[in-house]
Design an enzyme around this catalytic site. Structure first.
Site, PDB file in Angstrom:
ATOM      1  N   TYR A   1       0.820  -1.217   0.000  1.00 12.69           N
ATOM      2  CA  TYR A   1       0.000   0.000   0.000  1.00 12.69           C
ATOM      3  C   TYR A   1       0.852   1.263   0.000  1.00 12.69           C
ATOM      4  CZ  TYR A   1      -4.189  -2.778   0.312  1.00 12.69           C
ATOM      5  OH  TYR A   1      -5.198  -3.657   0.009  1.00 12.69           O
TER       6      TYR A   1
ATOM      7  N   GLN B   1     -16.826   3.141  -4.778  1.00 10.09           N
ATOM      8  CA  GLN B   1     -16.179   1.887  -4.412  1.00 10.09           C
ATOM      9  C   GLN B   1     -14.658   2.031  -4.486  1.00 10.09           C
ATOM     10  OE1 GLN B   1     -18.179  -1.666  -6.302  1.00 10.09           O
ATOM     11  NE2 GLN B   1     -19.317  -0.064  -7.346  1.00 10.09           N
ATOM     12  N   ASN B   2     -14.199   3.167  -5.013  1.00  6.32           N
ATOM     13  CA  ASN B   2     -12.764   3.367  -5.206  1.00  6.32           C
ATOM     14  C   ASN B   2     -12.091   3.832  -3.919  1.00  6.32           C
ATOM     15  OD1 ASN B   2     -13.275   2.755  -7.874  1.00  6.32           O
ATOM     16  ND2 ASN B   2     -13.444   4.895  -8.495  1.00  6.32           N
ATOM     17  N   VAL B   3     -10.840   3.432  -3.761  1.00  7.23           N
ATOM     18  CA  VAL B   3     -10.094   3.841  -2.569  1.00  7.23           C
ATOM     19  C   VAL B   3      -9.234   5.068  -2.844  1.00  7.23           C
ATOM     20  CG1 VAL B   3     -10.094   1.524  -1.603  1.00  7.23           C
ATOM     21  CG2 VAL B   3      -8.188   2.228  -3.071  1.00  7.23           C
TER      22      VAL B   3
ATOM     23  N   HIS C   1     -15.282   1.423   0.344  1.00  3.58           N
ATOM     24  CA  HIS C   1     -14.235   0.416   0.539  1.00  3.58           C
ATOM     25  C   HIS C   1     -12.978   0.968   1.197  1.00  3.58           C
ATOM     26  CE1 HIS C   1     -16.264  -2.020  -2.924  1.00  3.58           C
ATOM     27  NE2 HIS C   1     -16.894  -2.146  -1.765  1.00  3.58           N
TER      28      HIS C   1
ATOM     29  N   GLY D   1     -18.811   3.387 -14.272  1.00  4.74           N
ATOM     30  CA  GLY D   1     -17.607   2.571 -14.211  1.00  4.74           C
ATOM     31  C   GLY D   1     -17.643   1.415 -13.244  1.00  4.74           C
TER      32      GLY D   1
END
Length: 229
Positions: A54, A87-89, A105, A176
């Site tokens: 990460y 939903q994207n980080v 998320h 998307g």
């Protein structure tokens, strides 16, 4: 009173920004099995490896820029009450200027307690100048600092406020996402029946007849949507 427009965005939203999708060809997981870098078991097995993964992903994010689609969503706040469920980080919606974003998320720019990821006392925001977390770094409660990411198999704490926002939509727009990632995909069920639903995706997606599909990428699709509404 401004109409409420609620967006649900997925991995395809960030493709034009050069930030790879988590799934599909050439995805972020391409060389890293999901169970190794995005599961509780993977974290328990090798927290140092997950931390470094990460760290590297975050470095890529700092260089990514919002696409035109991100910017058009942000600009809609002038005329509409806009909420983004993502939903994207990544933080590309925020970089574009969106002020009401619910991350389903988690957020790549943050780290948190391993014992209680949503304890706000131990959530730490990282910056480009302070990007890397050294393996073994502890949170304020003595547990290891872990990515503020909802690992596969974990509950989605922000689902309830997201469902509440969806239930208040005058217009609901999906961008998307293939609508196969649950529980986020189930948010469509909370949208009022009278609210029009639009889906922007360059690929054909099996949707109900009451959903208007704009078969384009995020930016071109947003331009067309603005003409339609």
């Amino acid at each position: 009173m401004k109409k409420k427009v609620v967006f649900l965005t997925g991995a395809g939203m960030s493709v034009e920004s050069g930030f790879k999708t988590f799934r599909g060809n050439d995805g972020l997981w391409e060389n890293y099995p999901v169970e190794k870098v995005a599961s509780h078991e993977g974290w328990e097995r090798d927290p140092a490896f997950v931390t470094e993964f990460y760290n590297k992903l975050r470095r890529k994010l700092w260089d990514a820029r919002p696409c035109e689609g991100h910017k058009l969503i942000a600009e809609m706040e002038k005329d509409y009450d806009v909420t983004v469920l993502t939903q994207n980080v990544d933080n590309l919606h925020e970089k574009a200027g969106s002020t009401n974003v619910i991350h389903l998320h988690g957020e790549l720019t943050k780290v948190c307690s391993s014992n209680n990821p949503y304890d706000s006392r131990y959530i730490k925001e990282l910056t480009p100048e302070n990007n890397d977390v050294a393996p073994g770094t502890k949170a304020g409660d003595g547990s290891l600092l872990r990515p503020f990411i909802v690992f596969f198999g974990e509950s989605v704490p922000m689902l309830e406020p997201a469902a509440e926002a969806a239930s208040q939509a005058d217009i609901f727009v999906i961008i998307g996402t293939s609508l196969v990632v649950y529980p986020a995909a189930g948010l469509v069920q909370f949208v009022p029946k009278a609210a029009p639903v639009y889906l922007i995706d360059p690929n054909p997606v099996g949707v109900d007849s009451n959903v208007t599909q704009i078969q384009k990428g995020a930016s071109d699709g947003m331009r067309e949507l603005l003409k339609m509404i």
